[in-house]
Design a protein around this motif. Structure first.
Motif, PDB file in Angstrom:
ATOM      1  N   HIS A   2       0.841  -1.193   0.000  1.00 21.06           N
ATOM      2  CA  HIS A   2       0.000   0.000   0.000  1.00 21.06           C
ATOM      3  C   HIS A   2       0.869   1.232   0.000  1.00 21.06           C
ATOM      4  O   HIS A   2       1.903   1.290   0.641  1.00 21.06           O
ATOM      5  CB  HIS A   2      -0.924  -0.014   1.215  1.00 21.06           C
ATOM      6  N   ASP A   3       0.445   2.243  -0.718  1.00 17.75           N
ATOM      7  CA  ASP A   3       1.176   3.493  -0.865  1.00 17.75           C
ATOM      8  C   ASP A   3       1.277   4.256   0.448  1.00 17.75           C
ATOM      9  O   ASP A   3       2.096   5.135   0.592  1.00 17.75           O
ATOM     10  CB  ASP A   3       0.492   4.346  -1.932  1.00 17.75           C
ATOM     11  N   THR A   4       0.469   3.940   1.443  1.00 18.71           N
ATOM     12  CA  THR A   4       0.416   4.724   2.671  1.00 18.71           C
ATOM     13  C   THR A   4       1.757   4.813   3.383  1.00 18.71           C
ATOM     14  O   THR A   4       2.063   5.838   3.972  1.00 18.71           O
ATOM     15  CB  THR A   4      -0.624   4.144   3.644  1.00 18.71           C
ATOM     16  N   GLY A   5       2.561   3.780   3.329  1.00 16.59           N
ATOM     17  CA  GLY A   5       3.838   3.791   4.033  1.00 16.59           C
ATOM     18  C   GLY A   5       5.015   4.225   3.183  1.00 16.59           C
ATOM     19  O   GLY A   5       6.133   4.294   3.673  1.00 16.59           O
ATOM     20  N   GLN A  30      10.372  -1.310  -5.614  1.00 20.97           N
ATOM     21  CA  GLN A  30      11.719  -1.455  -5.067  1.00 20.97           C
ATOM     22  C   GLN A  30      11.732  -2.048  -3.658  1.00 20.97           C
ATOM     23  O   GLN A  30      12.590  -2.884  -3.354  1.00 20.97           O
ATOM     24  CB  GLN A  30      12.422  -0.095  -5.046  1.00 20.97           C
ATOM     25  N   LYS A  31      10.816  -1.626  -2.799  1.00 20.35           N
ATOM     26  CA  LYS A  31      10.869  -2.037  -1.395  1.00 20.35           C
ATOM     27  C   LYS A  31      10.867  -3.555  -1.217  1.00 20.35           C
ATOM     28  O   LYS A  31      11.752  -4.093  -0.543  1.00 20.35           O
ATOM     29  CB  LYS A  31       9.741  -1.393  -0.595  1.00 20.35           C
ATOM     30  N   PRO A  32       9.907  -4.301  -1.784  1.00 21.80           N
ATOM     31  CA  PRO A  32       9.953  -5.755  -1.577  1.00 21.80           C
ATOM     32  C   PRO A  32      11.183  -6.410  -2.204  1.00 21.80           C
ATOM     33  O   PRO A  32      11.695  -7.401  -1.684  1.00 21.80           O
ATOM     34  CB  PRO A  32       8.656  -6.266  -2.193  1.00 21.80           C
ATOM     35  N   PHE A  79      18.503  -5.965   1.732  1.00 21.83           N
ATOM     36  CA  PHE A  79      18.668  -4.535   1.949  1.00 21.83           C
ATOM     37  C   PHE A  79      17.577  -4.067   2.911  1.00 21.83           C
ATOM     38  O   PHE A  79      16.559  -4.733   3.074  1.00 21.83           O
ATOM     39  CB  PHE A  79      18.467  -3.754   0.645  1.00 21.83           C
ATOM     40  N   GLU A  80      17.753  -2.888   3.478  1.00 25.59           N
ATOM     41  CA  GLU A  80      16.683  -2.278   4.248  1.00 25.59           C
ATOM     42  C   GLU A  80      15.641  -1.747   3.275  1.00 25.59           C
ATOM     43  O   GLU A  80      15.971  -1.301   2.184  1.00 25.59           O
ATOM     44  CB  GLU A  80      17.220  -1.135   5.115  1.00 25.59           C
ATOM     45  N   GLY A  81      14.375  -1.794   3.670  1.00 21.89           N
ATOM     46  CA  GLY A  81      13.292  -1.319   2.812  1.00 21.89           C
ATOM     47  C   GLY A  81      12.969   0.143   3.060  1.00 21.89           C
ATOM     48  O   GLY A  81      11.820   0.497   3.297  1.00 21.89           O
ATOM     49  N   ASN A  82      13.996   0.982   2.999  1.00 19.78           N
ATOM     50  CA  ASN A  82      13.826   2.414   3.270  1.00 19.78           C
ATOM     51  C   ASN A  82      14.905   3.195   2.512  1.00 19.78           C
ATOM     52  O   ASN A  82      15.514   2.681   1.579  1.00 19.78           O
ATOM     53  CB  ASN A  82      13.891   2.680   4.780  1.00 19.78           C
ATOM     54  N   THR A  83      15.145   4.421   2.961  1.00 16.21           N
ATOM     55  CA  THR A  83      16.144   5.268   2.316  1.00 16.21           C
ATOM     56  C   THR A  83      17.519   4.623   2.315  1.00 16.21           C
ATOM     57  O   THR A  83      18.267   4.754   1.342  1.00 16.21           O
ATOM     58  CB  THR A  83      16.206   6.644   3.019  1.00 16.21           C
ATOM     59  N   GLN A  84      17.868   3.906   3.383  1.00 10.60           N
ATOM     60  CA  GLN A  84      19.161   3.232   3.441  1.00 10.60           C
ATOM     61  C   GLN A  84      19.282   2.210   2.318  1.00 10.60           C
ATOM     62  O   GLN A  84      20.317   2.125   1.646  1.00 10.60           O
ATOM     63  CB  GLN A  84      19.384   2.557   4.796  1.00 10.60           C
ATOM     64  N   GLY A  85      18.241   1.428   2.100  1.00  6.62           N
ATOM     65  CA  GLY A  85      18.259   0.440   1.017  1.00  6.62           C
ATOM     66  C   GLY A  85      18.384   1.085  -0.348  1.00  6.62           C
ATOM     67  O   GLY A  85      19.112   0.599  -1.213  1.00  6.62           O
TER      68      GLY A  85
END
Length: 179
Positions: free
Chosen positions: A42-45, A114-116, A123-129
């Motif tokens: 979901h786009d919310t996060g 990208q996140k999944p 990788f981390e699923g955030n800016t670090q990743g």
């Protein structure tokens, strides 16, 4: 020589290859996750995940050239999904030729793919990743100071070019066509 040097988190996962699980059942032989897995997010996060970072970014994951090519192939499969291509085309239309608006919107949309994939690869699923992904691609493209001036092999440049074309909506009807 196909092993990847990675952060302790990555070694703790036991393998430089993507993690398995239910999402990877359909492509277990190739060690890849299901390309539709991102559609269920979901786009919310997305905005929160992109902005939530309280320390300076330092590279924490490394991939060999071969694994970087496999990683780009997985991103390409994600970006080629019809739901993502429709989303990028909507970004092109809604940005009305404003490049800054388009890039901000496509970044938010791309993170859904990208996140999944990042998490599947350890990788981390955030800016670090995203930072680690960018550093790896820049390094193997020859854009990092540690790399020779002759840059990436042709096969990797071709894969990255295809990946970027899909990220921006393809050559027909996408941002690359409008440029």
């Amino acid at each position: 020589s196909s092993a990847a040097a990675a952060s302790p988190r990555r070694h703790a996962a036991g393998s430089p290859r993507p993690r398995g699980g239910a999402a990877a059942e359909g492509s277990a032989a190739a060690g890849l996750m299901d390309e539709d897995a991102a559609r269920d997010t979901h786009d919310t996060g997305v905005a929160a995940a992109l902005l939530a970072h309280d320390r300076p970014l330092e590279r924490s994951v490394y991939l060999t050239l071969t694994l970087a090519g496999d990683f780009v192939d997985e991103l390409t499969r994600g970006y080629s999904q019809p739901w993502f291509q429709a989303l990028v085309k909507r970004c092109v239309q809604e940005s009305a030729g404003d490049r800054a608006v388009f890039l901000a919107e496509v970044q938010r949309a791309a993170f859904q793919v990208q996140k999944p994939i990042l998490e599947n690869w350890g990788f981390e699923g955030n800016t670090q990743g995203l930072y680690d992904m960018t550093c790896i691609l820049r390094e193997h493209l020859g854009m990092a100071p540690s790399r020779r001036a002759d840059g990436a092999p042709e096969w990797l440049r071709e894969r990255i070019d295809r990946c970027l074309a899909l990220l921006y909506g393809g050559l027909e009807g996408g941002a690359l066509d409008a440029a």
